[in-house]
Every structure is written in structure tokens, then in C-alpha cells.
Design an enzyme around this catalytic site. Structure first.
Site, mmCIF file in Angstrom:
data_model
loop_
_atom_site.group_PDB
_atom_site.id
_atom_site.type_symbol
_atom_site.label_atom_id
_atom_site.label_comp_id
_atom_site.label_asym_id
_atom_site.label_seq_id
_atom_site.Cartn_x
_atom_site.Cartn_y
_atom_site.Cartn_z
ATOM 1 N N GLU A 10 3.418 -30.671 13.767
ATOM 2 C CA GLU A 10 2.678 -29.945 12.730
ATOM 3 C C GLU A 10 1.418 -29.298 13.304
ATOM 4 O O GLU A 10 1.119 -28.149 13.024
ATOM 5 C CB GLU A 10 2.293 -30.941 11.617
ATOM 6 C CG GLU A 10 1.263 -30.432 10.619
ATOM 7 C CD GLU A 10 0.697 -31.529 9.715
ATOM 8 O OE1 GLU A 10 1.181 -32.677 9.797
ATOM 9 O OE2 GLU A 10 -0.227 -31.236 8.940
ATOM 10 N N TYR A 21 0.826 -1.215 0.000
ATOM 11 C CA TYR A 21 0.000 0.000 0.000
ATOM 12 C C TYR A 21 0.858 1.263 0.000
ATOM 13 O O TYR A 21 0.518 2.256 -0.638
ATOM 14 C CB TYR A 21 -0.923 0.027 1.223
ATOM 15 C CG TYR A 21 -2.124 -0.861 1.098
ATOM 16 C CD1 TYR A 21 -3.096 -0.626 0.134
ATOM 17 C CD2 TYR A 21 -2.304 -1.944 1.961
ATOM 18 C CE1 TYR A 21 -4.213 -1.456 0.022
ATOM 19 C CE2 TYR A 21 -3.410 -2.768 1.864
ATOM 20 C CZ TYR A 21 -4.363 -2.514 0.890
ATOM 21 O OH TYR A 21 -5.459 -3.332 0.789
ATOM 22 N N ASP A 31 1.263 -35.540 10.240
ATOM 23 C CA ASP A 31 0.382 -36.585 9.755
ATOM 24 C C ASP A 31 1.166 -37.480 8.790
ATOM 25 O O ASP A 31 2.145 -37.038 8.194
ATOM 26 C CB ASP A 31 -0.788 -35.970 8.970
ATOM 27 C CG ASP A 31 -1.777 -35.251 9.878
ATOM 28 O OD1 ASP A 31 -1.750 -35.488 11.099
ATOM 29 O OD2 ASP A 31 -2.589 -34.466 9.350
#
Lengths: 385, 385
Positions: free
Chosen positions: B205, B105, B257
């Protein structure tokens, strides 16, 4: 030797397991009396969800459903509920800390029924949606939130400020977090507020803006408790904010992007979600104020000079999408947005079809955001309400 | 009066602004000498990204691009780079803490060029993608990471363990966080390790599993520094882990996982992302070990008994999706997965087309996960590598 778990947790376990046990013992009493076992559980339907204007809260009405074991349509759900209750009870007495995901796994299995000619197989549940819904049933049935039963979850909320809390076995000084922050625990009811030297709570939707304000010394300058929900707030962050407001009487200001998604985040803090009104009674902060960024901050109106110049608007404003407009129209119809201030705000949005991120305000200078925009708005009471 | 910002930050500002200034002064010298201004910036193309097997890192090769102001194809990018450098420099000397979003910006505006017959209008940039890419150019050009320039960002990483750090003006005891945790700052190079009583680092995780292990007292029992990346790790978490490994010589174990997404998270910690190899030199932890959950933990093999029974596999395993298989095939071809261990792991996955969440392991009992599975695997060195 240092204990591995906290005393607070052991006490919470004792309390929750007792309530859970007592509640379900009543079901067993029915069986012992030769009655059909029935659970009477408050209905969580939309028609039984009431906006209590006086308290500013969504609450469950008086309607109850009767879950009867001997009703074929209800038997599976009845069994799912008792199965889940027994898993949670076991976790409580065995010093476990389950999550809703692993509760799903803990209960997931096939039940084999051997009939005279055929073997039937039925899964306890197939998707987490099912087991989650059963957990909510247990929450409304026992009047224990999952956190009371030491069911943990991921947690995004962070806090800094001049305040000491007791959590677990420790006393933590939230004004001594360096450049980092304190990540709120998933069971914020177990926190004690020990020492507080603050005048208000500022909740910032965006983690990056929280980092900026923290680093610039905002909370130190204005005696604020600075919190981020890092997007859509989770239960623990909502409960923590509510407790700061209710118990410490600190006003709560919410700072989000100027768009319907930001309004929705405010709405979740203030009211809770319509689908989960049962939790709103303890999680919502009915007198939280929407500090900004508001449409009148961007565009001004007949009573107010905007914070942005014409050229800044040209560079910063983002065109609203179809989905934003759709969401704005929905929000416009929520009971708690039917105030003059909010209807004005939403109308400007629908007229201009424009939105703005907080980062655009930070890009005018962090000093502008931290030491002018926010304190000026708080001082003059320039909220949307 | 307490200072609003930290001394560490003021020193970091001085250093970064000096380097930034010196680097760009050379460009001005070219102009003063009447030469065309040219920036020589290491190429960030895939062909200039090299896997350095000895160091176990992705690094940028020796190819450089010459960004010449007087080349019409390069002029815009040249100007974007100097514009961004000047914005970052201003932020440094003005005690600002920008984010990449607000840098976008800060620089966004239209440049109006009045020709003899026509007025031209050109935007500095239209999307953040453009300004982000310019920031990366400045990072590789100056050899300063954005964090060195006090550019902040959202941060998800959390840590607990028996360790004291200095951050900002404070000394923080990471073993005294109660049930909560310490949220890592976005500029982890400014942290000092004061006092460490730990034997290894366990990176989880999933935030919810981190909460479980923390609450059960895992790190206390095994002298671990317990960290979560809460999904895909951000830069600060990666840098923090790298520093623990490099400076404190603590072994790092990663628990995700059992699926290609989990492997990818491990890969980001270990190697970094292929697109951003320039940062890997400081952010990656080349000797991080994949602790699990591995396919052999689930299914076993000729040398190993699986951790799950036949029935547990039936209840816990999730069928792999098309996208999982596709990702597995990609990962199989990465240089750093071309080891016997990983190829075996990936082949079992491709054969069984099955994945498993850590939560399934927790559902066997948090005590199983925390006090058997993890320590047993660490002790026996049962990693995939």
C-alpha cells in the site's frame, strides 16, 4: 551472487555514520571534561530565517540555540535528540533504511523512573511531530540531510528525457521508458548524471499533464527533460531538479495551474518552504522560471495578446475562492514575489478573481499545449519573474 | 527521424475509433429508418450490480436503460453522450491524448436556443461529475475502457522486479531501475510481458515501505515483482496487477496497514469498487491474497503466536477512531468479506478497537519485515481469506 544492496549505499552509510559519530563524540568529550553537555544548534525560528537576495535563497542566520542537558527546560529535548541520533546511527551501521515514520516507532517507548516514594513514567515522544522535529535538529546540527543518512520516504517525482543516469548498481536510460516513466529515488544525491542530451528542464505540476506531454513526444521534439512533481513537490524531486540546474546548467521552467496554489508550488521549487529554510540551500532552484499558466496568458495586457479567446475564457475560467484570494495576498508579500512581473501577475488575479487549470490549455488541443504554447513561451522568454 | 508517438498507440487508436464509430453509427441508422434514436446501455445502479461468487467479481447484471432522444427526461443526457463520444472520436483520429479533466473542458459550452419570444441558454455540463458520468456511459455502451480510447490519467503505481516489458517503442528491464522504480503507464493493456523471472507479486500500500523493501533487495532475494499503489490504487495499477496474475499466473499478495482502510485497499484490488463494477471485470484480481498486517499478526489467537510482544503492542498500536469502526462494520457486510477468516479478523478489530501501521513492523527492523515476516507468512500461507 548479486548483492542485495548497492555499493553507493554502503559508501553513503560509512560517510554519514562517521559524521554523526564525530558530531556526538564532541558531546561526550564535554562530559569527560566534567563540563555540562551542550549542543549548539542553528535556530530554526522565523527571525533567524533570512532571504539571501544575492543567492535567491532562504537560509538560516547565525543565531544558535544552546541545548543544555542540565537545563530542566531543555533536558527532555536533549535526550530526545541523542536518542534519535543513536537510532539513526544504529540504522546506518546495520544496513537499515528507516523512514521518519518508523524512526518515530523505533524510539517510542516509556521511560520508567523509580523515585523513593513514587514511580514516574515519561514517554520518549507521543506524536510523530515531536520525533520529526528532532530529526530536523539532527540535520542542522550535523549538516547532513536525512537523505544523506539513508532515511527514505515516499516519492512522487517522475522523469523522462534523453539522459542516462547511474543509480544504485544500474545505468538507466531515461529516454527508454516506453509510455511509463522513471520514478525518482528518495536519495537523489546518490545519482550520477552519465550522459545528457537536453536543452532545458520542464517541470509540470500535474501528473496527468506530464503523461499527455510525454505521450505526445514533447521531450523528444524539444530536447527536454520532462518532470512531474505530482502536486506539491517532495524533497527528492526538488533536489533532483536543483542538481539538473546547478550541475548541468540546464534552465528550469515550471508549469502549473494559474492560481495561487500553482504559484506556491513554483515558490517551493524556487525558494523552499519558510519553515524548512535549512534545507533550501540544497533543495531550492533559485533561478527556476515560472513558465505559466500566467494571468497575462489568459487575459493579455497592453503588451501581449492572450492565448484564450473571450469564449474560451467563459468556458474555462474558474472563479477564485476566498482561500485563493487570501493566499494570493500572503504570497504578494513574500520578498521573492516583490518583483514587477509578479506584482503585476498577482494584481490581475486579485482584480479578475479568476483561475485556470492547465487542463483547459490541453483541451484547446494537446498540440496547442505541447507544440505551440510551451515552446513559444520558452522561445520568447515569456516568464513571470 | 524518431517518431514522436508509438506504433502501439496508433494501432490502439485505429481499433478504438472503429468500435466507437460502429456503435454510434447504429444510432444514426435508427434516425435514417425514421425510428426514434435510442441507446441501450447497461444499468449501473446498485440493484444491477451483482457479486458473481464463482468468478469472485462484481459484475453488471442484465438490466439495461433505454436512453431515448425523444424522451424529454433523457434528451439532455442523450445529447451529452453523443457530444462526448464525438469529442473522444475526434481526439482518437487527431492523435490527441485527452484526460477526463480536459474532456470536460473540451465539451463545456453554452447552447443558445432562439425561441420565437425568448432566447434559451443551456450549458452542456456544469461540473466534471456530469461529464465523467457520460464517459462511463460510453465505456459500458461500447465495451471499451477509457484507456482503450487513449484517455490518460495521473498514475501513482510503481514496479520493480526481474522482468522485462515492452511499452511504447521500448523494452524496459524492471530489474535495472537502480534505487528508483518504473512508473506504470496509464494504459497498461498496451504493455507486453517479454521476459519474466518471478514467483509472486507483492503489492505494498505505502510508497515509503515499497522504497524500503526495494532498497533492501527484497524482490531480488525472493524473486518477487514488487509494486506499490501509493495509497488507494488507481485503475492502471489494478489492471497491471490483474494482468500479472491472469496472464503470468503469478500469485498476488497485498500488504497494507492493519486497519479498515487497508482492508478497503485490498478489497479494491480484489473486487473493485461497488460504484464502478463495470470495470471490475478487467481491473479486479479475484484471487489476490491479503498477506497482512492482520489482527492475528498483532494479537495472535489460539492457533497462532503474535509477531508483536506485549511491549511492542503498547508502543505501536493506534486506537481506532469512530470512522474506523463504522467502516469495519460496513466491510463486515460485504459479500466477499463473509468468510470465516475475514469475520474473525474484523471481530478482533471490533473487540480490540486497535490498528497498526506497516511502519511499526519495519521499525522492528527492516530485516524483520523483509526477510522474516513477509516470507514466513507467504511460505506458511498465513493469509486472511
Amino acid at each position: 551472487m548479486t548483492e542485495l544492496t548497492s555499493k553507493v549505499d554502503r559508501e553513503a552509510r560509512k560517510k554519514a555514520s562517521q559524521i554523526l559519530r564525530d558530531t556526538f563524540l564532541k558531546v561526550i568529550e564535554q562530559v569527560n571534561k566534567g563540563e555540562p553537555p551542550v549542543m549548539e544548534i542553528p535556530k530554526r525560528t522565523l527571525s533567524n530565517t533570512i532571504y539571501d537576495e544575492k543567492r535567491g535563497l532562504l537560509i538560516l542566520g547565525k543565531e544558535k540555540l544552546r541545548r543544555n542537558f542540565l537545563d530542566l527546560n531543555e533536558a527532555k529535548r536533549f535526550m530526545q535528540t541523542t536518542l534519535m541520533a543513536s537510532i539513526i546511527y544504529d540504522a546506518l551501521v546495520n544496513d537499515e533504511y528507516p523512514t521518519i515514520r518508523d524512526l518515530y516507532y523505533r524510539g517510542k517507548h516509556s521511560i520508567i523512573l523509580k523515585g523513593p516514594n513514587k514511580t514516574y513514567e515519561e514517554n520518549t515522544w507521543d506524536e510523530q511531530k515531536e520525533s520529526d522535529s528532532v530529526i530536523v535538529d539532527i540535520e542542522v546540527f550535523t549538516n547532513l540531510l536525512r537523505e544523506d543518512m539513508l532515511i527514505l520516504s515516499k516519492e512522487k517525482g517522475k522523469v523522462v528525457g534523453d539522459m542516462q543516469i547511474r543509480s544504485g548498481n544500474d545505468i538507466i536510460d531515461l529516454s527508454k521508458m516506453g509510455h511509463g516513466a522513471y520514478a525518482i529515488e528518495p536519495t537523489p544525491d546518490l545519482i550520477d548524471f552519465v550522459n545528457v542530451n537536453a536543452e532545458f528542464v520542464l517541470v509540470v505540476e500535474k501528473d496527468a499533464v506530464f503523461q499527455q506531454l510525454h505521450r505526445a513526444g514533447f521531450w523528444r521534439q524539444y530536447k527536454a527533460i520532462l518532470i512531474t512533481s505530482a502536486g506539491q513537490p517532495d524533497r527528492a524531486t526538488r533536489r533532483f531538479v536543483r542538481r539538473l540546474n546547478e550541475e548541468l546548467k540546464l534552465p528550469v521552467y515550471i508549469l502549473t495551474d494559474a492560481d495561487p496554489y500553482g504559484w506556491y508550488i513554483y515558490s517551493v521549487f524556487r525558494i523552499g518552504s519558510i519553515q524548512l529554510s535549512y534545507e533550501s540551500e540544497r533543495l531550492a532552484t533559485p533561478n527556476a522560471k515560472f513558465l505559466g499558466v500566467s494571468m497575462t496568458d489568459i487575459f493579455g495586457d497592453k503588451n501581449k495578446k492572450p492565448y484564450l479567446s473571450e469564449q474560451e475564457r467563459r468556458n474555462y475560467i474558474i472563479k477564485a475562492k476566498e482561500a485563493d484570494v487570501k493566499r494570493a495576498l500572503e504570497i504578494k508579500n513574500y520578498d521573492w514575489f516583490k518583483t514587477k512581473g509578479w506584482q503585476h501577475e498577482i494584481e490581475i488575479f486579485l482584480d479578475k478573481k479568476s483561475k485556470l487549470e492547465i487542463e483547459a490549455m490541453a483541451s484547446k488541443g494537446l498540440k496547442f499545449l505541447a507544440f505551440q504554447y510551451i515552446p513559444e513561451k520558452i522561445k520568447s522568454g515569456d516568464f513571470v519573474s
